[in-house]
Design a protein around this motif. Structure first.
Motif, PDB file in Angstrom:
ATOM      1  N   LEU A  37      -5.404  63.583 -39.805  1.00  0.00           N
ATOM      2  CA  LEU A  37      -4.237  63.115 -39.734  1.00  0.00           C
ATOM      3  C   LEU A  37      -2.326  63.619 -41.327  1.00  0.00           C
ATOM      4  O   LEU A  37      -3.072  63.191 -42.561  1.00  0.00           O
ATOM      5  CB  LEU A  37      -4.064  61.564 -39.610  1.00  0.00           C
ATOM      6  CG  LEU A  37      -4.183  61.164 -38.266  1.00  0.00           C
ATOM      7  CD1 LEU A  37      -4.808  59.716 -38.485  1.00  0.00           C
ATOM      8  CD2 LEU A  37      -3.660  61.789 -37.413  1.00  0.00           C
ATOM      9  N   ALA A  38      -1.685  63.633 -41.295  1.00  0.00           N
ATOM     10  CA  ALA A  38      -1.217  63.229 -42.518  1.00  0.00           C
ATOM     11  C   ALA A  38      -1.600  61.875 -43.236  1.00  0.00           C
ATOM     12  O   ALA A  38      -0.952  60.855 -42.680  1.00  0.00           O
ATOM     13  CB  ALA A  38       0.038  63.951 -41.993  1.00  0.00           C
ATOM     14  N   PRO A  39      -1.321  62.446 -44.417  1.00  0.00           N
ATOM     15  CA  PRO A  39      -1.891  60.523 -45.141  1.00  0.00           C
ATOM     16  C   PRO A  39      -0.454  59.834 -45.447  1.00  0.00           C
ATOM     17  O   PRO A  39       1.198  60.539 -45.182  1.00  0.00           O
ATOM     18  CB  PRO A  39      -1.536  60.851 -46.721  1.00  0.00           C
ATOM     19  CG  PRO A  39      -2.208  63.074 -46.788  1.00  0.00           C
ATOM     20  CD  PRO A  39      -1.383  63.037 -45.829  1.00  0.00           C
ATOM     21  N   LEU A  40       0.181  59.026 -46.302  1.00  0.00           N
ATOM     22  CA  LEU A  40       0.802  57.915 -45.774  1.00  0.00           C
ATOM     23  C   LEU A  40       1.488  57.322 -47.077  1.00  0.00           C
ATOM     24  O   LEU A  40       2.249  56.579 -47.163  1.00  0.00           O
ATOM     25  CB  LEU A  40       0.544  56.692 -45.140  1.00  0.00           C
ATOM     26  CG  LEU A  40      -0.407  56.196 -43.651  1.00  0.00           C
ATOM     27  CD1 LEU A  40      -0.302  55.299 -43.246  1.00  0.00           C
ATOM     28  CD2 LEU A  40       1.034  57.334 -42.897  1.00  0.00           C
ATOM     29  N   GLY A  41       0.908  58.501 -48.469  1.00  0.00           N
ATOM     30  CA  GLY A  41       1.013  57.809 -49.753  1.00  0.00           C
ATOM     31  C   GLY A  41       0.585  56.376 -50.317  1.00  0.00           C
ATOM     32  O   GLY A  41       1.686  56.403 -51.508  1.00  0.00           O
ATOM     33  N   PHE A 100      -1.908  51.627 -53.937  1.00  0.00           N
ATOM     34  CA  PHE A 100      -0.783  51.490 -53.560  1.00  0.00           C
ATOM     35  C   PHE A 100      -0.141  51.762 -52.381  1.00  0.00           C
ATOM     36  O   PHE A 100      -0.616  53.282 -52.291  1.00  0.00           O
ATOM     37  CB  PHE A 100       0.326  50.008 -54.408  1.00  0.00           C
ATOM     38  CG  PHE A 100      -0.400  49.135 -55.231  1.00  0.00           C
ATOM     39  CD1 PHE A 100      -0.550  48.165 -54.703  1.00  0.00           C
ATOM     40  CD2 PHE A 100      -1.072  48.888 -56.950  1.00  0.00           C
ATOM     41  CE1 PHE A 100      -0.809  46.406 -56.240  1.00  0.00           C
ATOM     42  CE2 PHE A 100      -1.476  48.173 -57.533  1.00  0.00           C
ATOM     43  CZ  PHE A 100      -0.554  47.267 -57.183  1.00  0.00           C
ATOM     44  N   ALA A 101       0.444  51.017 -51.182  1.00  0.00           N
ATOM     45  CA  ALA A 101       1.685  51.991 -50.280  1.00  0.00           C
ATOM     46  C   ALA A 101       3.022  52.036 -51.710  1.00  0.00           C
ATOM     47  O   ALA A 101       2.956  51.279 -52.662  1.00  0.00           O
ATOM     48  CB  ALA A 101       1.520  51.048 -49.185  1.00  0.00           C
ATOM     49  N   PRO A 102       3.256  53.243 -50.979  1.00  0.00           N
ATOM     50  CA  PRO A 102       4.451  52.620 -51.452  1.00  0.00           C
ATOM     51  C   PRO A 102       5.115  51.249 -51.589  1.00  0.00           C
ATOM     52  O   PRO A 102       6.074  51.670 -53.000  1.00  0.00           O
ATOM     53  CB  PRO A 102       5.452  54.176 -50.803  1.00  0.00           C
ATOM     54  CG  PRO A 102       4.397  54.483 -50.688  1.00  0.00           C
ATOM     55  CD  PRO A 102       3.130  53.836 -50.018  1.00  0.00           C
ATOM     56  N   ALA A 126      -1.322  47.644 -46.095  1.00  0.00           N
ATOM     57  CA  ALA A 126      -1.323  48.845 -44.311  1.00  0.00           C
ATOM     58  C   ALA A 126      -2.773  48.342 -43.384  1.00  0.00           C
ATOM     59  O   ALA A 126      -3.827  48.325 -43.788  1.00  0.00           O
ATOM     60  CB  ALA A 126      -1.293  50.493 -44.893  1.00  0.00           C
ATOM     61  N   ILE A 127      -2.569  47.804 -42.290  1.00  0.00           N
ATOM     62  CA  ILE A 127      -3.214  47.046 -41.468  1.00  0.00           C
ATOM     63  C   ILE A 127      -2.833  47.473 -39.958  1.00  0.00           C
ATOM     64  O   ILE A 127      -1.387  46.705 -39.685  1.00  0.00           O
ATOM     65  CB  ILE A 127      -4.109  45.959 -42.001  1.00  0.00           C
ATOM     66  CG1 ILE A 127      -3.898  45.451 -43.027  1.00  0.00           C
ATOM     67  CG2 ILE A 127      -5.173  45.048 -41.048  1.00  0.00           C
ATOM     68  CD1 ILE A 127      -3.998  44.042 -43.552  1.00  0.00           C
ATOM     69  N   GLY A 128      -3.454  48.509 -39.770  1.00  0.00           N
ATOM     70  CA  GLY A 128      -2.848  48.424 -38.222  1.00  0.00           C
ATOM     71  C   GLY A 128      -3.188  49.801 -37.331  1.00  0.00           C
ATOM     72  O   GLY A 128      -3.933  50.351 -38.360  1.00  0.00           O
ATOM     73  N   PRO A 146       1.544  50.262 -40.329  1.00  0.00           N
ATOM     74  CA  PRO A 146       1.016  51.439 -40.802  1.00  0.00           C
ATOM     75  C   PRO A 146       2.194  51.931 -40.746  1.00  0.00           C
ATOM     76  O   PRO A 146       2.954  52.818 -41.244  1.00  0.00           O
ATOM     77  CB  PRO A 146       0.111  52.089 -40.652  1.00  0.00           C
ATOM     78  CG  PRO A 146      -1.135  50.433 -40.023  1.00  0.00           C
ATOM     79  CD  PRO A 146      -0.588  50.093 -39.852  1.00  0.00           C
ATOM     80  N   ALA A 147       3.016  51.705 -39.445  1.00  0.00           N
ATOM     81  CA  ALA A 147       4.220  52.490 -39.097  1.00  0.00           C
ATOM     82  C   ALA A 147       4.951  52.136 -40.384  1.00  0.00           C
ATOM     83  O   ALA A 147       5.921  53.065 -39.413  1.00  0.00           O
ATOM     84  CB  ALA A 147       4.919  51.659 -37.513  1.00  0.00           C
TER      85      ALA A 147
END
Length: 359
Positions: A201-205, A296-298, A303-305, A355-356
């Motif tokens: 899966l592509a990373p989320l940053g 941290f996310a951006p 991110a929960i899901g 996360p969406a």
């Protein structure tokens, strides 16, 4: 045997998730290090201040408060917090006071609480009682005991070396053999994007930032036990009593690749200098120092899901500096989402944590 849930990461996020998910099925938790809570979770400032963070983080913190206070006898003890500022920091000080819900007090009142504050540099101060110490070790132990009591398997020294998607779930290769499960929970802290890439899966940053700490003797031999945690204006540093000593942090955020972090001597020296500017007792020696990575996310929200590209891959990531204080509600939300049942959090908060939003 194929498990229902395979959790990667043995920090507070993974261990609390193991406890919640063990009520729903068979759980295996994989931790790369020789013991749980080795990285960020083992290097936390251990403070519960539910007003700290953006709105979705605050919602998780307040939703965690009852568990922190009452579950297994509770893990909180009184601490309190104070922000101190110099004369040229008035604007930043006012913003801090408003954001944290503090009450302004006079410099004399501040020095009555913390006698080492320097009357020549202290111009503004604010205080609140709504901050508590978290017994982080006890919280980890409580969740781990609950998970094991329900049959969960917790494996340390089990670094993940490969992840394969199968028709029925996931196969994960580790230093301790192969494991399979229907759902993969990514609670790998600073390594969450690396785990996603291994899973195809592509990373989320997600971005890890280093924060360093130094442990110093109690200043001037004072009894620091009842002092509040001190923050320099704009969180330029903080100092927190800890077992008769004082932990001082530069509160830095230096971008890092995922690794076993260590303190930077120059960064520590600069942070200690900012602390010393506000107190009358110089730092004469450092008892110990260490660092941790706050990831941290951006948008700085957890991110929960499930991943919208593969619902069998579940994110429990981006805890940043909020991991312990949000863990009870974050893990409960994870279990509720996986079980497909209603959650205590409002729909807007659940959406903000999904996360969406990052895909």
């Amino acid at each position: 045997m194929t498990q229902d849930f395979l959790i990667i990461g043995g920090g507070i996020a993974g261990v609390s998730a193991a406890a919640r998910l063990a009520h729903l099925g068979r759980v295996t938790l994989l931790e790369a290090e020789p013991h749980l809570a080795h990285h960020a979770s083992g290097r936390s400032a251990a403070l519960f201040e539910p007003r700290y963070g953006l709105a979705p983080v605050v919602a998780l913190s307040f939703a965690s408060e009852d568990h922190h206070r009452h579950a297994n006898g509770g893990v909180l003890s009184p601490r309190g917090m104070m922000i101190v500022a110099k004369a040229d920091e008035a604007e930043t000080f006012r913003a801090d006071v408003a954001a944290m819900g503090l009450a302004r007090i006079s410099p004399a009142e501040a020095r009555a609480l913390v006698p080492i504050l320097n009357p020549e540099t202290l111009a503004f101060a604010a205080h609140a009682d709504h901050a508590w110490d978290i017994d982080t070790d006890l919280l980890i132990q409580n969740f781990a005991r609950e998970a094991r009591g329900l049959g969960a398997e917790i494996l340390t020294g089990a670094r993940v070396t490969g992840i394969t998607r199968t028709a029925s779930g996931w196969e994960v290769a580790t230093a301790k053999g192969q494991h399979a499960a229907r759902i993969l929970v990514n609670a790998a802290g600073a390594w969450v994007d690396e785990v996603a890439a291994m899973a195809g899966l592509a990373p989320l940053g997600f971005t890890p930032y280093r924060r360093s700490m130094a442990r110093i003797p109690a200043p001037g031999g004072q009894d620091v036990a009842r002092w509040p945690i001190l923050f320099g204006c704009g969180e330029a540093w903080y100092a927190k009593p800890d077992a008769g000593a004082l932990i001082v942090s530069p509160a830095e955020e230096h971008l890092m690749a995922p690794h076993d972090a260590w303190a930077d001597d120059m960064v520590l020296a600069e942070g200690l200098a900012r602390y010393e500017e506000m107190v009358t007792e110089p730092v004469t020696r450092v008892l110990a120092n260490w660092a941790g990575l706050r990831t941290f996310a951006p948008d700085r929200v957890l991110a929960i899901g499930p991943d919208p590209r593969d619902p069998g891959f579940f994110w429990l990531a981006g805890q940043g500096g909020y991991g312990f204080q949000t863990a009870p509600a974050a893990s409960q939300l994870a279990a509720d989402l996986i079980a497909g049942r209603p959650t205590a959090l409002d729909a807007a908060t659940v959406a903000a944590l999904s996360p969406a939003r990052l895909v």
